[in-house]
Motif scaffolding. Structure first.
Motif, PDB file in Angstrom:
ATOM      1  N   MET A  40       0.847  -1.221  -0.054  1.00 28.26           N
ATOM      2  CA  MET A  40      -0.039  -0.075  -0.132  1.00 28.26           C
ATOM      3  C   MET A  40       0.859   1.091  -0.026  1.00 28.26           C
ATOM      4  SD  MET A  40      -3.156  -0.984  -0.031  1.00 28.26           S
ATOM      5  CE  MET A  40      -3.167  -2.395  -0.763  1.00 28.26           C
ATOM      6  N   LYS A  41       0.550   2.270  -0.540  1.00 26.34           N
ATOM      7  CA  LYS A  41       1.215   3.483  -0.920  1.00 26.34           C
ATOM      8  C   LYS A  41       1.176   4.274   0.415  1.00 26.34           C
ATOM      9  CE  LYS A  41       2.353   6.803  -4.499  1.00 26.34           C
ATOM     10  NZ  LYS A  41       2.132   7.289  -5.684  1.00 26.34           N
ATOM     11  N   HIS A  42      -0.113   4.824   0.555  1.00 25.50           N
ATOM     12  CA  HIS A  42      -0.239   5.933   1.750  1.00 25.50           C
ATOM     13  C   HIS A  42      -0.530   5.411   2.888  1.00 25.50           C
ATOM     14  CE1 HIS A  42      -0.874   8.323  -1.961  1.00 25.50           C
ATOM     15  NE2 HIS A  42      -1.631   7.445  -2.510  1.00 25.50           N
ATOM     16  N   TYR A  43       0.312   5.894   4.014  1.00 26.09           N
ATOM     17  CA  TYR A  43       0.264   5.509   5.471  1.00 26.09           C
ATOM     18  C   TYR A  43      -1.089   6.671   5.908  1.00 26.09           C
ATOM     19  CZ  TYR A  43       0.617   6.023  10.293  1.00 26.09           C
ATOM     20  OH  TYR A  43       0.682   5.983  11.864  1.00 26.09           O
ATOM     21  N   TYR A  44      -2.058   5.993   6.784  1.00 24.28           N
ATOM     22  CA  TYR A  44      -2.996   6.800   7.398  1.00 24.28           C
ATOM     23  C   TYR A  44      -2.878   6.694   8.784  1.00 24.28           C
ATOM     24  CZ  TYR A  44      -7.653   8.558   8.246  1.00 24.28           C
ATOM     25  OH  TYR A  44      -8.906   9.237   8.593  1.00 24.28           O
ATOM     26  N   SER A  45      -2.796   5.793   9.382  1.00 27.18           N
ATOM     27  CA  SER A  45      -2.810   5.958  10.963  1.00 27.18           C
ATOM     28  C   SER A  45      -2.155   4.677  11.649  1.00 27.18           C
ATOM     29  CB  SER A  45      -4.194   6.439  11.573  1.00 27.18           C
ATOM     30  OG  SER A  45      -4.859   5.259  11.560  1.00 27.18           O
ATOM     31  N   THR A  46      -1.887   4.673  12.978  1.00 27.71           N
ATOM     32  CA  THR A  46      -1.527   3.569  13.554  1.00 27.71           C
ATOM     33  C   THR A  46      -2.324   3.668  14.832  1.00 27.71           C
ATOM     34  OG1 THR A  46       0.653   3.108  12.814  1.00 27.71           O
ATOM     35  CG2 THR A  46       0.114   2.152  14.887  1.00 27.71           C
ATOM     36  N   ILE A  47      -3.483   2.943  15.303  1.00 23.91           N
ATOM     37  CA  ILE A  47      -4.213   2.884  16.381  1.00 23.91           C
ATOM     38  C   ILE A  47      -4.383   1.671  16.974  1.00 23.91           C
ATOM     39  CG2 ILE A  47      -6.428   3.422  17.349  1.00 23.91           C
ATOM     40  CD1 ILE A  47      -6.831   5.530  14.961  1.00 23.91           C
ATOM     41  N   SER A  90      -4.194   2.367  -0.973  1.00 22.52           N
ATOM     42  CA  SER A  90      -3.704   2.395  -2.227  1.00 22.52           C
ATOM     43  C   SER A  90      -4.173   3.785  -2.995  1.00 22.52           C
ATOM     44  CB  SER A  90      -4.275   1.374  -3.092  1.00 22.52           C
ATOM     45  OG  SER A  90      -5.800   1.691  -3.325  1.00 22.52           O
ATOM     46  N   ASP A  91      -3.622   4.033  -4.147  1.00 20.61           N
ATOM     47  CA  ASP A  91      -4.152   4.946  -4.999  1.00 20.61           C
ATOM     48  C   ASP A  91      -5.294   4.692  -5.552  1.00 20.61           C
ATOM     49  OD1 ASP A  91      -1.591   6.787  -5.153  1.00 20.61           O
ATOM     50  OD2 ASP A  91      -0.770   5.467  -6.599  1.00 20.61           O
ATOM     51  N   ILE A  92      -6.215   5.662  -6.107  1.00 14.81           N
ATOM     52  CA  ILE A  92      -7.705   5.473  -6.550  1.00 14.81           C
ATOM     53  C   ILE A  92      -7.430   4.721  -7.960  1.00 14.81           C
ATOM     54  CG2 ILE A  92      -9.514   6.597  -7.537  1.00 14.81           C
ATOM     55  CD1 ILE A  92      -8.847   8.906  -5.572  1.00 14.81           C
ATOM     56  N   HIS A  93      -8.027   3.528  -8.145  1.00 12.62           N
ATOM     57  CA  HIS A  93      -8.071   2.885  -9.315  1.00 12.62           C
ATOM     58  C   HIS A  93      -9.432   3.347 -10.115  1.00 12.62           C
ATOM     59  CE1 HIS A  93      -4.528  -0.032  -8.608  1.00 12.62           C
ATOM     60  NE2 HIS A  93      -4.743   0.629  -7.377  1.00 12.62           N
ATOM     61  N   CYS A  94      -9.379   3.448 -11.279  1.00 13.23           N
ATOM     62  CA  CYS A  94     -10.465   3.774 -12.015  1.00 13.23           C
ATOM     63  C   CYS A  94     -10.782   2.941 -13.330  1.00 13.23           C
ATOM     64  CB  CYS A  94     -10.264   5.257 -12.870  1.00 13.23           C
ATOM     65  SG  CYS A  94     -11.827   6.156 -13.361  1.00 13.23           S
ATOM     66  N   SER A  95     -12.062   2.527 -13.668  1.00 15.48           N
ATOM     67  CA  SER A  95     -12.211   2.031 -14.858  1.00 15.48           C
ATOM     68  C   SER A  95     -13.640   2.387 -15.129  1.00 15.48           C
ATOM     69  CB  SER A  95     -12.031   0.264 -14.594  1.00 15.48           C
ATOM     70  OG  SER A  95     -13.298  -0.019 -13.904  1.00 15.48           O
ATOM     71  N   ALA A  96     -13.847   2.286 -16.633  1.00 10.21           N
ATOM     72  CA  ALA A  96     -15.261   2.625 -17.068  1.00 10.21           C
ATOM     73  C   ALA A  96     -16.430   1.767 -16.630  1.00 10.21           C
ATOM     74  CB  ALA A  96     -15.117   2.482 -18.641  1.00 10.21           C
ATOM     75  N   ASN A 103     -16.228   5.545   8.872  1.00  5.77           N
ATOM     76  CA  ASN A 103     -16.107   6.764   9.762  1.00  5.77           C
ATOM     77  C   ASN A 103     -14.756   7.720   9.040  1.00  5.77           C
ATOM     78  OD1 ASN A 103     -18.194   6.058  11.354  1.00  5.77           O
ATOM     79  ND2 ASN A 103     -16.894   5.480  12.951  1.00  5.77           N
ATOM     80  N   ASN A 104     -13.908   6.998   8.515  1.00  7.33           N
ATOM     81  CA  ASN A 104     -12.898   7.501   7.848  1.00  7.33           C
ATOM     82  C   ASN A 104     -12.920   7.738   6.465  1.00  7.33           C
ATOM     83  OD1 ASN A 104     -10.853   8.477  10.374  1.00  7.33           O
ATOM     84  ND2 ASN A 104     -11.938   6.799  10.833  1.00  7.33           N
ATOM     85  N   SER A 105     -13.745   7.249   5.810  1.00  8.68           N
ATOM     86  CA  SER A 105     -13.497   6.898   4.224  1.00  8.68           C
ATOM     87  C   SER A 105     -13.477   8.347   3.683  1.00  8.68           C
ATOM     88  CB  SER A 105     -14.954   6.287   3.672  1.00  8.68           C
ATOM     89  OG  SER A 105     -16.048   6.642   3.570  1.00  8.68           O
ATOM     90  N   ALA A 106     -14.198   9.321   3.997  1.00  7.44           N
ATOM     91  CA  ALA A 106     -14.267  10.488   3.372  1.00  7.44           C
ATOM     92  C   ALA A 106     -12.965  11.112   3.353  1.00  7.44           C
ATOM     93  CB  ALA A 106     -15.299  11.562   3.903  1.00  7.44           C
ATOM     94  N   LEU A 107     -12.231  10.943   4.560  1.00  2.00           N
ATOM     95  CA  LEU A 107     -10.971  11.476   4.608  1.00  2.00           C
ATOM     96  C   LEU A 107      -9.874  10.810   3.836  1.00  2.00           C
ATOM     97  CD1 LEU A 107      -8.899  13.602   5.779  1.00  2.00           C
ATOM     98  CD2 LEU A 107      -8.891  12.318   7.959  1.00  2.00           C
ATOM     99  N   ILE A 108     -10.196   9.315   3.824  1.00  2.00           N
ATOM    100  CA  ILE A 108      -9.232   8.569   2.955  1.00  2.00           C
ATOM    101  C   ILE A 108      -9.184   9.050   1.518  1.00  2.00           C
ATOM    102  CG2 ILE A 108      -8.723   6.241   2.239  1.00  2.00           C
ATOM    103  CD1 ILE A 108      -9.679   5.306   5.010  1.00  2.00           C
ATOM    104  N   TRP A 109     -10.630   9.027   0.960  1.00  2.00           N
ATOM    105  CA  TRP A 109     -10.654   9.611  -0.591  1.00  2.00           C
ATOM    106  C   TRP A 109     -10.011  11.013  -0.626  1.00  2.00           C
ATOM    107  CZ3 TRP A 109     -11.984   7.074  -4.296  1.00  2.00           C
ATOM    108  CH2 TRP A 109     -12.917   5.696  -4.331  1.00  2.00           C
ATOM    109  N   GLU A 110     -10.321  11.675   0.183  1.00  2.18           N
ATOM    110  CA  GLU A 110      -9.704  13.217   0.148  1.00  2.18           C
ATOM    111  C   GLU A 110      -8.006  13.220   0.044  1.00  2.18           C
ATOM    112  OE1 GLU A 110      -9.217  17.147   2.732  1.00  2.18           O
ATOM    113  OE2 GLU A 110     -11.100  16.298   3.159  1.00  2.18           O
ATOM    114  N   ILE A 111      -7.613  12.342   1.109  1.00  2.00           N
ATOM    115  CA  ILE A 111      -5.906  12.080   0.870  1.00  2.00           C
ATOM    116  C   ILE A 111      -5.397  11.561  -0.317  1.00  2.00           C
ATOM    117  CG2 ILE A 111      -4.093  11.096   2.113  1.00  2.00           C
ATOM    118  CD1 ILE A 111      -5.633  11.529   4.795  1.00  2.00           C
ATOM    119  N   ALA A 112      -6.342  10.389  -0.703  1.00  2.00           N
ATOM    120  CA  ALA A 112      -5.814   9.744  -2.130  1.00  2.00           C
ATOM    121  C   ALA A 112      -6.036  10.809  -3.219  1.00  2.00           C
ATOM    122  CB  ALA A 112      -6.797   8.672  -2.198  1.00  2.00           C
ATOM    123  N   ARG A 113      -6.969  11.610  -3.198  1.00  2.00           N
ATOM    124  CA  ARG A 113      -6.948  12.623  -4.325  1.00  2.00           C
ATOM    125  C   ARG A 113      -5.969  13.536  -4.387  1.00  2.00           C
ATOM    126  NH1 ARG A 113     -11.317  11.126  -6.927  1.00  2.00           N
ATOM    127  NH2 ARG A 113     -13.279  10.519  -5.920  1.00  2.00           N
TER     128      ARG A 113
END
Length: 92
Positions: free
Chosen positions: A1-8, A16-22, A72-82
């Motif tokens: 995985m590329k992005h560190y988020y937290s240790t709790i 990971s980075d955002i993956h996109c497909s049609a 609970n953290n998905s919005a922030l995870i998406w924001e950081i990934a973007r």
């Protein structure tokens, strides 16, 4: 995985980075692991569905709590990934 988020509580969360497909749109993987005496407990979640795709070593109750943490953290995870990541073309 590329992005560190937290240790709790000894659980390291990365994603990971955002993956996109049609066909499937945008997605990313959230990976959680906790060191144990003989390896790691692991859990992996797919966003945006917040589906636990695999886990090992965590109890069912812990998996439920991890799912709630990701929700609970998905919005922030998406924001950081973007902001910090790349958009990766999915081949599937």
């Amino acid at each position: 995985m590329k992005h560190y988020y937290s240790t709790i509580d000894g659980i390291v969360t990365t994603f990971s980075d955002i993956h996109c497909s049609a066909a499937k749109g945008e997605s990313l993987l959230v990976h959680m692991e906790r060191a144990q005496e003989h390896g790691f407990d692991t859990a992996e979640f797919l966003l945006p569905s917040i589906t636990c795709t695999k886990y090992s070593g965590f109890t069912e109750d812990e998996r439920t709590k991890l799912t709630e943490f990701v929700r609970n953290n998905s919005a922030l995870i998406w924001e950081i990934a973007r902001e910090d990541g790349e958009l990766v073309a999915d081949v599937g």
